[in-house]
Design a protein around this motif. Structure first.
Motif, PDB file in Angstrom:
ATOM      1  N   GLN A  37      45.597  21.242 -55.655  1.00  0.00           N
ATOM      2  CA  GLN A  37      44.617  21.060 -54.582  1.00  0.00           C
ATOM      3  C   GLN A  37      44.908  22.007 -53.423  1.00  0.00           C
ATOM      4  O   GLN A  37      44.009  22.417 -52.702  1.00  0.00           O
ATOM      5  CB  GLN A  37      44.657  19.613 -54.080  1.00  0.00           C
ATOM      6  CG  GLN A  37      44.241  18.581 -55.106  1.00  0.00           C
ATOM      7  CD  GLN A  37      44.349  17.168 -54.561  1.00  0.00           C
ATOM      8  OE1 GLN A  37      44.348  16.964 -53.346  1.00  0.00           O
ATOM      9  NE2 GLN A  37      44.436  16.190 -55.451  1.00  0.00           N
ATOM     10  N   SER A  38      46.204  22.380 -53.289  1.00  0.00           N
ATOM     11  CA  SER A  38      46.608  23.181 -52.131  1.00  0.00           C
ATOM     12  C   SER A  38      46.614  24.681 -52.406  1.00  0.00           C
ATOM     13  O   SER A  38      47.010  25.463 -51.550  1.00  0.00           O
ATOM     14  CB  SER A  38      48.007  22.743 -51.684  1.00  0.00           C
ATOM     15  OG  SER A  38      48.919  22.871 -52.769  1.00  0.00           O
ATOM     16  N   GLY A  39      46.168  25.094 -53.596  1.00  0.00           N
ATOM     17  CA  GLY A  39      46.115  26.520 -53.859  1.00  0.00           C
ATOM     18  C   GLY A  39      46.096  26.851 -55.341  1.00  0.00           C
ATOM     19  O   GLY A  39      46.397  25.995 -56.179  1.00  0.00           O
ATOM     20  N   VAL A  40      45.742  28.105 -55.650  1.00  0.00           N
ATOM     21  CA  VAL A  40      45.596  28.557 -57.035  1.00  0.00           C
ATOM     22  C   VAL A  40      46.214  29.942 -57.184  1.00  0.00           C
ATOM     23  O   VAL A  40      46.100  30.779 -56.280  1.00  0.00           O
ATOM     24  CB  VAL A  40      44.096  28.619 -57.424  1.00  0.00           C
ATOM     25  CG1 VAL A  40      43.930  29.192 -58.827  1.00  0.00           C
ATOM     26  CG2 VAL A  40      43.479  27.237 -57.347  1.00  0.00           C
ATOM     27  N   ARG A  41      46.879  30.182 -58.333  1.00  0.00           N
ATOM     28  CA  ARG A  41      47.380  31.518 -58.669  1.00  0.00           C
ATOM     29  C   ARG A  41      46.980  31.866 -60.091  1.00  0.00           C
ATOM     30  O   ARG A  41      47.030  31.001 -60.981  1.00  0.00           O
ATOM     31  CB  ARG A  41      48.910  31.564 -58.582  1.00  0.00           C
ATOM     32  CG  ARG A  41      49.479  31.774 -57.202  1.00  0.00           C
ATOM     33  CD  ARG A  41      50.994  31.850 -57.283  1.00  0.00           C
ATOM     34  NE  ARG A  41      51.574  30.597 -57.699  1.00  0.00           N
ATOM     35  CZ  ARG A  41      52.777  30.466 -58.266  1.00  0.00           C
ATOM     36  NH1 ARG A  41      53.509  31.554 -58.507  1.00  0.00           N
ATOM     37  NH2 ARG A  41      53.253  29.293 -58.603  1.00  0.00           N
ATOM     38  N   ILE A  66      38.663  33.577 -53.678  1.00  0.00           N
ATOM     39  CA  ILE A  66      38.280  32.171 -53.549  1.00  0.00           C
ATOM     40  C   ILE A  66      38.920  31.595 -52.293  1.00  0.00           C
ATOM     41  O   ILE A  66      39.887  32.145 -51.763  1.00  0.00           O
ATOM     42  CB  ILE A  66      38.744  31.340 -54.766  1.00  0.00           C
ATOM     43  CG1 ILE A  66      40.268  31.461 -54.948  1.00  0.00           C
ATOM     44  CG2 ILE A  66      38.013  31.756 -56.039  1.00  0.00           C
ATOM     45  CD1 ILE A  66      40.843  30.567 -56.011  1.00  0.00           C
ATOM     46  N   PRO A  67      38.387  30.470 -51.787  1.00  0.00           N
ATOM     47  CA  PRO A  67      39.049  29.785 -50.667  1.00  0.00           C
ATOM     48  C   PRO A  67      40.466  29.385 -51.064  1.00  0.00           C
ATOM     49  O   PRO A  67      40.767  29.182 -52.243  1.00  0.00           O
ATOM     50  CB  PRO A  67      38.167  28.550 -50.418  1.00  0.00           C
ATOM     51  CG  PRO A  67      36.830  28.924 -50.993  1.00  0.00           C
ATOM     52  CD  PRO A  67      37.120  29.811 -52.162  1.00  0.00           C
ATOM     53  N   GLU A  68      41.348  29.245 -50.065  1.00  0.00           N
ATOM     54  CA  GLU A  68      42.767  29.052 -50.383  1.00  0.00           C
ATOM     55  C   GLU A  68      43.077  27.681 -50.962  1.00  0.00           C
ATOM     56  O   GLU A  68      44.097  27.524 -51.646  1.00  0.00           O
ATOM     57  CB  GLU A  68      43.623  29.283 -49.145  1.00  0.00           C
ATOM     58  CG  GLU A  68      43.391  28.296 -48.029  1.00  0.00           C
ATOM     59  CD  GLU A  68      44.312  28.559 -46.840  1.00  0.00           C
ATOM     60  OE1 GLU A  68      45.138  29.496 -46.924  1.00  0.00           O
ATOM     61  OE2 GLU A  68      44.194  27.838 -45.843  1.00  0.00           O
ATOM     62  N   ASP A  69      42.237  26.677 -50.732  1.00  0.00           N
ATOM     63  CA  ASP A  69      42.494  25.354 -51.304  1.00  0.00           C
ATOM     64  C   ASP A  69      41.208  24.547 -51.325  1.00  0.00           C
ATOM     65  O   ASP A  69      40.141  25.021 -50.907  1.00  0.00           O
ATOM     66  CB  ASP A  69      43.599  24.619 -50.540  1.00  0.00           C
ATOM     67  CG  ASP A  69      43.308  24.495 -49.044  1.00  0.00           C
ATOM     68  OD1 ASP A  69      42.117  24.493 -48.670  1.00  0.00           O
ATOM     69  OD2 ASP A  69      44.271  24.401 -48.256  1.00  0.00           O
TER      70      ASP A  69
END
Length: 377
Positions: free
Chosen positions: A139-143, A160-163
């Protein structure tokens, strides 16, 4: 530093189509350790010497042999040529062509001289490329991390938005707007959080589409529920696989994600190979699969091969008749003949068959090659 030049299928088809006297193919097991460079250089020079001797024995004049050795010397003069290597080096030299590939597969060193290039070992890089993408979700970020066999893992930036909260334009996934008050008229609680995660997953999926559009590498998820399950429910990615790296991935480095992905890749390839061998058994019971060398050669010559299994390490010197596919084996390899298995592979490749360059124990029937066929020959 590591470096690869993994061939595409079209690269190998181009090499397979080449037909020219004094064509030299060199495969050399290499290393990514800079300390091994001197040893690799010496091994390559020894193979070049072998190739020059084979060329001379085949009747090539001194000028032709000199052109070949000069071409290798030109490569060796490039300070980056042996500085940046992978697990194996494949070099192809003819009077009109010079190509080389630094591949992540461990290939047995060998030297071949003929009127065509020796391509079978190179097919290993296409059979099981040992590469993938890992999508670390939270939920707090994607890599998104690109993984290859012996290359450092690399992050790929996603627009994309950061979270989840940023995607929903709120300070918190629990739904407070920028003014600190609950947003009115919106679904709140766990149902609201789920909707926001679905919306974020859809944004991620859309951002992945152009990156994965022309890729066949599997996409492996890394993360925990509910985010991974929500992403699976909305994803349109055809390369998304079932096995995943479980748990919170925020603290894992790119290299740790890559290390966790490699056993999954091994599992995927083993399952794929098992399924293909099972299919081979079914096709064989219906008369649509062959294991005899002569039968496979005739099928390849008639453009009848659908899937070809070849033992990557076996080489049978000889020739295959251009029209009938009849195989004639020789006692010794020299520049007047070529690898029969490689020639069968070449004909199957040019008729758009699927080629599986595998170890001996993975060839159905226990021989050097086997094939499912489109029609009986």
């Amino acid at each position: 530093m590591h470096h690869t030049d993994i061939p595409t299928r079209s690269d190998i088809v181009e090499l397979a189509n080449a037909r020219e006297a004094s064509s030299v193919s060199i495969y050399l097991e290499t290393s990514t350790n800079p300390a091994d460079t001197s040893h690799i250089r010496l091994d390559l020079k020894n193979q070049v010497k072998q190739a020059a001797e084979q060329l001379a024995a085949a009747g090539a004049d001194r000028a032709a042999v000199g052109r070949f050795t000069d071409e290798i010397d030109r490569l060796l003069e490039d300070p980056d040529f042996l500085r940046y290597l992978s697990s194996s080096l494949a070099i192809f030299v003819s009077p009109s062509t010079t190509r080389y590939f630094r591949v992540p597969n461990v290939l047995r060193s060998c030297t071949e001289v003929s009127d065509r290039f020796y391509i079978k070992p190179l097919m290993r890089a296409l059979t099981f490329p040992q590469s993938a993408y890992v999508l670390a979700l939270a939920q707090s970020g994607v890599r998104l991390v690109a993984v290859a066999r012996d290359l450092p893992a690399t992050s790929i930036e996603l627009d994309i938005p950061e979270d989840v909260a940023a995607a929903a334009h709120v300070d918190s996934i629990r739904g407070r707007g920028s003014n600190g008050r609950e947003q009115l008229g919106r679904i709140q609680g766990s149902e609201g959080q789920k909707i926001r995660m679905q919306e974020y997953a859809q944004i991620i999926d859309k951002a992945l589409a152009p990156i994965l559009a022309n890729s066949k590498e599997p996409l492996i998820l890394a993360g925990a529920e509910p985010m991974t399950g929500i992403f699976r429910s909305v994803s349109t990615c055809k390369q998304l696989v079932k096995p995943e790296i479980e748990g919170n991935q925020q603290e894992r480095s790119d290299e740790q994600l890559a290390a966790a992905a490699r056993p999954i890749l091994d599992e995927l390839y083993a399952a794929e190979l098992h399924a293909l061998c099972e299919e081979f058994g079914t096709r064989a019971s219906n008369g649509r699969a062959v294991t005899d060398l002569g039968d496979v050669a005739r099928a390849a010559t008639a453009n009848a091969v659908d899937t070809l299994f070849v033992d990557i390490d076996t080489n049978l010197p000889g020739t295959v008749d251009e029209a009938t596919g009849v195989v004639t084996l020789d006692d010794e390899a020299d520049a007047s003949n070529y690898g029969v298995i490689d020639e069968i592979l070449r004909r199957a490749l040019l008729s758009d068959a699927r080629i599986l360059a595998v170890r001996a124990e993975d060839v159905p029937g226990g021989g050097a090659l086997a094939a499912t066929v489109r029609f009986p020959v």
